[in-house]
Design a protein around this motif. Structure first.
Motif, mmCIF file in Angstrom:
data_model
loop_
_atom_site.group_PDB
_atom_site.id
_atom_site.type_symbol
_atom_site.label_atom_id
_atom_site.label_comp_id
_atom_site.label_asym_id
_atom_site.label_seq_id
_atom_site.Cartn_x
_atom_site.Cartn_y
_atom_site.Cartn_z
ATOM 1 N N LYS A 82 0.654 -1.162 -0.141
ATOM 2 C CA LYS A 82 0.251 0.093 0.142
ATOM 3 C C LYS A 82 0.652 1.389 -0.188
ATOM 4 O O LYS A 82 1.750 1.532 1.125
ATOM 5 C CB LYS A 82 -0.883 -0.026 1.371
ATOM 6 N N ILE A 83 0.622 2.075 -0.948
ATOM 7 C CA ILE A 83 1.567 3.236 -1.150
ATOM 8 C C ILE A 83 0.813 4.467 -0.846
ATOM 9 O O ILE A 83 -0.403 4.488 -1.362
ATOM 10 C CB ILE A 83 2.194 3.316 -2.638
ATOM 11 N N TYR A 84 1.311 5.467 0.082
ATOM 12 C CA TYR A 84 0.693 6.681 0.370
ATOM 13 C C TYR A 84 1.514 7.492 -0.472
ATOM 14 O O TYR A 84 2.512 7.731 -0.281
ATOM 15 C CB TYR A 84 0.584 6.958 1.934
ATOM 16 N N LYS B 33 1.624 11.692 -1.333
ATOM 17 C CA LYS B 33 1.306 13.106 -0.538
ATOM 18 C C LYS B 33 1.430 14.234 -1.750
ATOM 19 O O LYS B 33 2.318 14.191 -2.512
ATOM 20 C CB LYS B 33 2.189 13.691 0.510
ATOM 21 N N MET C 117 -3.747 13.282 1.591
ATOM 22 C CA MET C 117 -2.923 11.963 1.135
ATOM 23 C C MET C 117 -3.856 11.143 0.425
ATOM 24 O O MET C 117 -5.067 11.101 0.592
ATOM 25 C CB MET C 117 -2.827 11.343 2.555
ATOM 26 N N SER D 179 -3.906 7.161 -1.630
ATOM 27 C CA SER D 179 -3.188 5.846 -1.629
ATOM 28 C C SER D 179 -3.599 4.885 -2.726
ATOM 29 O O SER D 179 -4.714 4.979 -3.562
ATOM 30 C CB SER D 179 -3.564 5.385 -0.368
ATOM 31 N N VAL E 110 6.150 10.078 -2.559
ATOM 32 C CA VAL E 110 5.755 8.761 -1.530
ATOM 33 C C VAL E 110 6.017 9.141 -0.256
ATOM 34 O O VAL E 110 7.268 9.209 0.307
ATOM 35 C CB VAL E 110 6.373 7.506 -2.177
ATOM 36 N N GLU F 277 3.570 0.282 3.033
ATOM 37 C CA GLU F 277 3.436 -0.778 3.747
ATOM 38 C C GLU F 277 3.235 -1.892 3.034
ATOM 39 O O GLU F 277 2.557 -2.016 2.013
ATOM 40 C CB GLU F 277 1.664 -0.487 4.437
#
Length: 275
Positions: free
Chosen positions: A4-6, A8, A86, A88, A125, A129
């Protein structure tokens, strides 16, 4: 393996294209190239081939972007104005080699730009996770995280099928078996066997399923193709677990490497729900 990529946003009120799948795919290829250049080139130029056919598969997929807040979208807009701190997405790989080469550190602090001649959105990024491995049984319930594309050929042209179409389950099954055979070429399965092995059942209210058009090769007008997928539905799938694994990790249906056919497991089935 799944991540899982967050993301910004670098600025408020950035304009993000609706058709962001192709730039996201290119970004993933770029990151793969840093981890394993030969493997990334193999995926981009060739992929896993199905013997005696022209079909190839990449065996990875990614979800639609999760965007908590945008400004109101007007009719005719080709972009959304972001108001979220944010965003994701989930990136999923079936092939072990990809999982090994895909080092989380490659994502950290990387930048992503999605743009055309008119609009641009830039992200960094924030964090990555690793998602837990899910045990898959012979009967599972899934919910779509991105549009799913299933089609049949009519007069050499693709006819895109909605999950409510009576033929959807058949072509869904054939595609899944073809993907499995590209990895296990010794397995001999035809369309009849595929239909017997793979059973698709739609669980969602048909009125709540959304149709979505997607342009391949965004920004390359002469090479663009419009494909049609369907999203926001849940379904039950019964098949040998090794076939289900191919679809869950690498994407169900066509154009998986462009972010189609990504799903997540539902804890238990809810009939007639759109989720």
């Amino acid at each position: 393996m799944r991540f899982k990529i967050y993301l910004k946003p670098l600025r408020d009120r950035q304009k993000l294209l609706f058709n962001y799948q192709y730039p996201l795919q290119a970004w993933i290829y770029g990151l793969l190239a840093r981890a394993d250049a030969d493997y990334a080139t193999f995926l981009h130029q060739r992929g896993y081939e199905l013997a005696a056919t022209r079909k190839t598969f990449k065996h990875f997929t990614f979800s639609s972007l999760v965007i908590p807040r945008t400004e109101p979208i007007r009719k005719g807009d080709t972009y959304m104005t972001l108001r979220s701190d944010m965003l994701s997405l989930v990136i999923s790989f079936y092939v072990d080699k990809a999982a090994e080469g895909f080092i989380i550190g490659l994502f950290q602090e990387q930048q992503l730009s999605i743009y055309n001649r008119e609009y641009r959105a830039d992200f960094v990024v924030e964090r990555v996770e690793t998602l837990p491995v899910v045990a898959l049984d012979a009967t599972m319930t899934f919910r779509t995280l991105s549009p799913m594309v299933v089609a049949k050929k009519t007069d050499s042209l693709d006819q895109y099928l909605a999950p409510t179409n009576a033929e959807f389950g058949r072509f869904f099954a054939v595609n899944l078996v073809d993907k499995f055979r590209s990895i296990q070429p010794s397995m001999h399965m035809d369309a009849t066997v595929a239909e017997r092995l793979v059973k698709f059942e739609l669980l969602s209210d048909p009125e709540r399923i959304k149709k979505r058009g997607i342009l391949t090769k965004e920004g390359k007008e002469r090479l663009q193709t419009k494909v049609v997928g369907y999203q926001d539905f849940t379904f039950s799938l019964t098949a040998p677990p090794e076939l289900i694994e191919v679809g869950y990790w690498g994407g169900f249906g066509r154009y998986s490497a462009m972010g189609c056919g990504c799903v997540e497991v539902c804890e238990r089935p809810f009939a007639n729900s759109s989720f």
